[in-house]
Design a protein around this motif. Structure first.
Motif, mmCIF file in Angstrom:
data_model
loop_
_atom_site.group_PDB
_atom_site.id
_atom_site.type_symbol
_atom_site.label_atom_id
_atom_site.label_comp_id
_atom_site.label_asym_id
_atom_site.label_seq_id
_atom_site.Cartn_x
_atom_site.Cartn_y
_atom_site.Cartn_z
ATOM 1 N N VAL A 187 5.959 5.374 2.481
ATOM 2 C CA VAL A 187 4.490 5.855 2.726
ATOM 3 C C VAL A 187 3.521 4.694 2.619
ATOM 4 C CG1 VAL A 187 2.697 7.266 1.667
ATOM 5 C CG2 VAL A 187 5.097 8.385 2.094
ATOM 6 N N TRP A 188 3.722 4.019 1.263
ATOM 7 C CA TRP A 188 2.858 2.864 1.011
ATOM 8 C C TRP A 188 3.027 1.703 2.195
ATOM 9 C CZ3 TRP A 188 -0.898 3.273 -2.390
ATOM 10 C CH2 TRP A 188 -0.915 4.222 -3.267
ATOM 11 N N GLU A 206 3.665 2.124 5.546
ATOM 12 C CA GLU A 206 3.442 2.813 6.792
ATOM 13 C C GLU A 206 2.037 2.491 7.261
ATOM 14 O OE1 GLU A 206 3.698 3.230 10.094
ATOM 15 O OE2 GLU A 206 5.439 4.306 9.397
ATOM 16 N N THR A 207 1.667 1.580 8.237
ATOM 17 C CA THR A 207 0.519 1.324 8.633
ATOM 18 C C THR A 207 0.145 2.098 9.887
ATOM 19 O OG1 THR A 207 1.296 -0.330 10.305
ATOM 20 C CG2 THR A 207 0.618 -1.290 7.838
ATOM 21 N N ARG A 209 1.941 7.520 8.956
ATOM 22 C CA ARG A 209 2.021 7.771 7.208
ATOM 23 C C ARG A 209 1.504 9.358 6.994
ATOM 24 N NH1 ARG A 209 -2.082 4.201 6.534
ATOM 25 N NH2 ARG A 209 -3.509 5.538 6.278
ATOM 26 N N ARG A 210 0.664 9.904 7.810
ATOM 27 C CA ARG A 210 0.230 11.375 7.337
ATOM 28 C C ARG A 210 1.536 12.231 7.479
ATOM 29 N NH1 ARG A 210 -4.088 14.126 5.265
ATOM 30 N NH2 ARG A 210 -3.145 16.289 4.653
ATOM 31 N N ARG A 263 4.505 11.344 6.928
ATOM 32 C CA ARG A 263 5.499 10.993 5.601
ATOM 33 C C ARG A 263 4.972 11.552 4.500
ATOM 34 N NH1 ARG A 263 9.227 6.696 6.345
ATOM 35 N NH2 ARG A 263 8.959 5.526 8.110
ATOM 36 N N ASP A 283 -3.644 10.261 1.145
ATOM 37 C CA ASP A 283 -3.689 9.226 2.558
ATOM 38 C C ASP A 283 -4.732 8.388 2.460
ATOM 39 O OD1 ASP A 283 -2.976 8.522 4.824
ATOM 40 O OD2 ASP A 283 -3.693 10.466 5.885
ATOM 41 N N GLN A 303 -3.820 -0.616 1.822
ATOM 42 C CA GLN A 303 -3.357 -1.383 2.758
ATOM 43 C C GLN A 303 -4.346 -2.452 3.284
ATOM 44 O OE1 GLN A 303 -1.620 1.414 5.710
ATOM 45 N NE2 GLN A 303 0.099 1.411 4.419
#
Length: 121
Positions: A14-15, A17-18, A23-24, A26, A51, A58
Motif C-alpha cells: 500500500v505504502w 503503490e504510486t 492504491r485505493r 489495496r 489514503d 510519497q
C-alpha cells in the motif's frame, strides 16, 4: 509465509503503490473502513484519510521504497514489525516500527507507528 507475513507484505505494498486508483483498491481490500493510524507525525481515521496520508508521504519521499526491516512478530490479532524507507539498494533514510491490529474479518483496524530513525532537520 504466515498470515501476518502476508498482511505486512500487503501493508508495505500500500505504502509503495504510486497509482492512486490501485492504491485505493489495496487500502479498501486490507483496511477496515474506520481504520485508525497513529504515528509521531500523523493521526488519521478512515480509509480516505489513510489514503491521503500515504499520498503525502510519497510526495515527501519521491522514488523511495518501503521494505521489511526484519521478521514479523505476531500473536492473536496483532503483529509488530520493523520497516525501512529509502532508495533500494542503500541505507534506509527512515526506519520505523509498527504494531497492526486486525478486526474479526482480518482487516487492519489500527496501526500504531513509531519512528526509530529519521533524517536530521
Amino acid at each position: 509465509m504466515s498470515d501476518f507475513d502476508s498482511v505486512v507484505e500487503r501493508y508495505l505494498a500500500v505504502w509503495n503503490e504510486t497509482d492512486a486508483a490501485a492504491r485505493r483498491k489495496r487500502i479498501d481490500d486490507l483496511f477496515a473502513e474506520d481504520v485508525r493510524y497513529v504515528d509521531p507525525l500523523a493521526a488519521v481515521t478512515g480509509r480516505d484519510a489513510l489514503d491521503g496520508l500515504v499520498g503525502a508521504v510519497q510526495q515527501q519521499f519521491p522514488g523511495f521504497t518501503f521494505s521489511p526491516g526484519g521478521a514479523v512478530d505476531a500473536h492473536h490479532d496483532q503483529a509488530r514489525f520493523t520497516w525501512n524507507l529509502g532508495a533500494v539498494p542503500g541505507e534506509p533514510l527512515v526506519v520505523g516500527f509498527d504494531v497492526a491490529e486486525l478486526d474479526e474479518d482480518g482487516h487492519i483496524k489500527q496501526v500504531l507507528g513509531f519512528l526509530d530513525k529519521v533524517p536530521a532537520a
